[in-house]
Design a protein around this motif. Structure first.
Motif, PDB file in Angstrom:
ATOM      1  N   SER A 137       0.832  -1.209   0.000  1.00  0.00           N
ATOM      2  CA  SER A 137       0.000   0.000   0.000  1.00  0.00           C
ATOM      3  C   SER A 137       0.857   1.245   0.000  1.00  0.00           C
ATOM      4  N   GLY A 138       0.289   2.320  -0.537  1.00  0.00           N
ATOM      5  CA  GLY A 138       0.960   3.612  -0.507  1.00  0.00           C
ATOM      6  C   GLY A 138       1.678   3.953  -1.796  1.00  0.00           C
ATOM      7  N   SER A 139       2.291   5.120  -1.800  1.00  0.00           N
ATOM      8  CA  SER A 139       2.945   5.623  -3.005  1.00  0.00           C
ATOM      9  C   SER A 139       4.300   4.941  -3.220  1.00  0.00           C
ATOM     10  N   VAL A 140       4.821   5.105  -4.446  1.00  0.00           N
ATOM     11  CA  VAL A 140       6.104   4.520  -4.834  1.00  0.00           C
ATOM     12  C   VAL A 140       7.108   5.658  -5.041  1.00  0.00           C
ATOM     13  N   PRO A 141       8.350   5.543  -4.518  1.00  0.00           N
ATOM     14  CA  PRO A 141       9.356   6.561  -4.830  1.00  0.00           C
ATOM     15  C   PRO A 141       9.424   6.794  -6.338  1.00  0.00           C
ATOM     16  N   SER A 142       9.467   8.053  -6.753  1.00  0.00           N
ATOM     17  CA  SER A 142       9.245   8.402  -8.160  1.00  0.00           C
ATOM     18  C   SER A 142      10.192   7.716  -9.131  1.00  0.00           C
ATOM     19  N   ASN A 143      11.444   7.500  -8.745  1.00  0.00           N
ATOM     20  CA  ASN A 143      12.374   6.944  -9.723  1.00  0.00           C
ATOM     21  C   ASN A 143      12.259   5.429  -9.887  1.00  0.00           C
ATOM     22  N   LEU A 144      11.424   4.778  -9.077  1.00  0.00           N
ATOM     23  CA  LEU A 144      11.207   3.333  -9.246  1.00  0.00           C
ATOM     24  C   LEU A 144      10.186   3.035 -10.339  1.00  0.00           C
ATOM     25  N   GLY A 145       9.371   4.022 -10.690  1.00  0.00           N
ATOM     26  CA  GLY A 145       8.411   3.819 -11.777  1.00  0.00           C
ATOM     27  C   GLY A 145       7.100   3.222 -11.294  1.00  0.00           C
ATOM     28  N   ASN A 146       6.047   3.467 -12.072  1.00  0.00           N
ATOM     29  CA  ASN A 146       4.695   3.059 -11.687  1.00  0.00           C
ATOM     30  C   ASN A 146       4.505   1.551 -11.633  1.00  0.00           C
ATOM     31  N   ASP A 147       5.344   0.797 -12.335  1.00  0.00           N
ATOM     32  CA  ASP A 147       5.158  -0.657 -12.392  1.00  0.00           C
ATOM     33  C   ASP A 147       5.936  -1.403 -11.320  1.00  0.00           C
ATOM     34  N   PHE A 148       6.529  -0.699 -10.373  1.00  0.00           N
ATOM     35  CA  PHE A 148       7.338  -1.403  -9.372  1.00  0.00           C
ATOM     36  C   PHE A 148       6.486  -2.341  -8.521  1.00  0.00           C
ATOM     37  N   TYR A 149       5.268  -1.922  -8.197  1.00  0.00           N
ATOM     38  CA  TYR A 149       4.371  -2.821  -7.453  1.00  0.00           C
ATOM     39  C   TYR A 149       4.104  -4.097  -8.249  1.00  0.00           C
ATOM     40  N   ILE A 150       3.944  -3.946  -9.560  1.00  0.00           N
ATOM     41  CA  ILE A 150       3.686  -5.124 -10.401  1.00  0.00           C
ATOM     42  C   ILE A 150       4.908  -6.044 -10.399  1.00  0.00           C
ATOM     43  N   PHE A 163      -1.461 -11.848  -1.542  1.00  0.00           N
ATOM     44  CA  PHE A 163      -1.205 -10.430  -1.300  1.00  0.00           C
ATOM     45  C   PHE A 163      -2.484  -9.626  -1.452  1.00  0.00           C
ATOM     46  N   THR A 164      -2.450  -8.430  -0.897  1.00  0.00           N
ATOM     47  CA  THR A 164      -3.473  -7.437  -1.189  1.00  0.00           C
ATOM     48  C   THR A 164      -2.758  -6.147  -1.550  1.00  0.00           C
ATOM     49  N   LEU A 165      -3.320  -5.412  -2.516  1.00  0.00           N
ATOM     50  CA  LEU A 165      -2.739  -4.147  -2.955  1.00  0.00           C
ATOM     51  C   LEU A 165      -3.767  -3.043  -2.787  1.00  0.00           C
ATOM     52  N   ASP A 166      -3.401  -2.024  -2.008  1.00  0.00           N
ATOM     53  CA  ASP A 166      -4.268  -0.857  -1.843  1.00  0.00           C
ATOM     54  C   ASP A 166      -3.677   0.253  -2.707  1.00  0.00           C
ATOM     55  N   SER A 167      -4.143   0.315  -3.953  1.00  0.00           N
ATOM     56  CA  SER A 167      -3.624   1.291  -4.898  1.00  0.00           C
ATOM     57  C   SER A 167      -4.727   1.678  -5.869  1.00  0.00           C
ATOM     58  N   SER A 168      -4.407   2.530  -6.828  1.00  0.00           N
ATOM     59  CA  SER A 168      -5.425   2.989  -7.777  1.00  0.00           C
ATOM     60  C   SER A 168      -4.813   3.116  -9.168  1.00  0.00           C
ATOM     61  N   GLY A 169      -5.612   3.574 -10.134  1.00  0.00           N
ATOM     62  CA  GLY A 169      -5.115   3.836 -11.477  1.00  0.00           C
ATOM     63  C   GLY A 169      -4.617   2.599 -12.189  1.00  0.00           C
ATOM     64  N   GLU A 170      -3.556   2.768 -12.994  1.00  0.00           N
ATOM     65  CA  GLU A 170      -3.025   1.684 -13.821  1.00  0.00           C
ATOM     66  C   GLU A 170      -2.483   0.531 -12.977  1.00  0.00           C
ATOM     67  N   THR A 171      -1.864   0.858 -11.839  1.00  0.00           N
ATOM     68  CA  THR A 171      -1.324  -0.196 -10.968  1.00  0.00           C
ATOM     69  C   THR A 171      -2.439  -1.102 -10.485  1.00  0.00           C
ATOM     70  N   PHE A 172      -3.554  -0.507 -10.074  1.00  0.00           N
ATOM     71  CA  PHE A 172      -4.713  -1.281  -9.637  1.00  0.00           C
ATOM     72  C   PHE A 172      -5.191  -2.192 -10.762  1.00  0.00           C
TER      73      PHE A 172
END
Length: 314
Positions: A137-150, A163-172
């Motif tokens: 859950s939560g934001s990702v440091p900007s230089n890791l990129g939006n797909d780091f959770y994936i 796992f569970t992911l509390d996120s939104s947008g494309e990552t969700f």
């Protein structure tokens, strides 16, 4: 919980939450706070604090750096919450939460993570065992990129870790391919995903039953001050808004408390209706607390919650 199961809470971009309370805040003027507090923050850390309050151990993973990171580490040790953070060169961020007539937040971007630091973190993810559970859950440091959770989820999926992911947008959207144990979009996040408005709960339930149920094992829709929904193919649960004499004290961590409460109860008892009741009570208790809801308060609210159940045919 069964056997040696361990819950891990991932906070990629932790923060010190600096909470400032001001009466009659005036833009452009010198304002004097009547109270201020510093808390270890970040959505995953909030998850671990709630779990600690209800008697469940949770290990924090993520990145910490500098004097701010040291403060968070010290704060978690004081609370007897275990952590295994990667130490980074840059300072962990400070987020400012201004409590006045209208609540205002200033969230900072956080440190840049080096390739070496990133790989050290991913090695920790690779070592998580099949029977363990991970809350992201939560934001990702900007230089890791939006797909780091994936990237993280792909490793967990290869190792059959739930796992569970509390996120939104494309990552969700992308996470749904891996069938999370729980998704918990709020009403606005659901609108963003569906690209449409919902005039009432029936429209939300119909949409979720058709488009999201089955893509995750469990679906909770947070309605803010209007309650919450748990939606399955053949039934739904609606938690009516909790009526309290006091005003809401703190919305920070309320959603994280819902996620933590639901996961905790399901891993222990595997009873959806009781888990949903407990989860909503956790979120409500936090919203009426300075930091995270305590167990006694959670149990008190849980007894008072009104949950409506509706069944659907095939």
């Amino acid at each position: 919980m069964k056997g040696e199961l361990m819950i891990y809470s991932v906070t990629l971009n932790p923060s010190i939450d600096f909470i400032v309370r001001v009466k009659d805040f005036q833009i452009g003027e010198t304002n004097r706070a009547y109270e201020d507090n510093f808390f270890a923050g970040g959505k995953g850390i909030m998850v671990s604090k709630l779990l600690k309050n209800v008697g469940t151990e949770c290990v924090n993973l993520g990145f910490l750096g500098g004097f701010t990171g040291a403060f968070i580490e010290k704060n978690l040790k004081k609370l007897n919450i275990p952590s295994d953070f990667v130490t980074v060169e840059e300072n962990t961020r400070i987020n400012v939460k201004l409590k006045t007539e209208e609540e205002t937040e200033i969230n900072c971007p956080g440190p840049k993570i080096s390739e070496k630091e990133k790989e050290e973190f991913l090695d920790k993810i690779r070592k998580i065992k099949r029977d363990d559970f991970v809350i992201l859950s939560g934001s990702v440091p900007s230089n890791l990129g939006n797909d780091f959770y994936i990237n993280i989820i792909e490793i967990l999926n290869e190792n059959s870790v739930k796992f569970t992911l509390d996120s939104s947008g494309e990552t969700f959207k992308k996470s749904l391919k891996y069938k999370p144990f729980l998704i918990k979009p709020n009403k606005d996040e659901l609108k963003e995903y569906a690209k449409r408005e919902f005039k009432d709960n029936k429209e939300i339930i119909d949409y979720v039953r058709t488009n999201l149920v089955g893509m995750a094992e469990n679906v909770i829709i947070s309605l803010g001050g209007e309650g919450a929904l748990y939606i399955a193919k053949d039934f739904s649960l609606f938690a009516q808004p909790f009526k309290a004499k006091e005003n809401v004290v703190n919305t920070v961590g309320a959603g994280d408390s819902v996620v933590a409460g639901f996961v905790n109860y399901m891993l222990k008892e595997n009873d959806v209706e009781k888990a949903f009741r407990f989860a909503v009570a956790c979120g409500t208790a936090t919203s009426f607390s300075e930091d995270i809801g305590e167990l006694e308060f959670i149990e008190e609210i849980s007894k008072k919650l009104v949950i409506e159940r509706e069944h659907y045919g095939n």
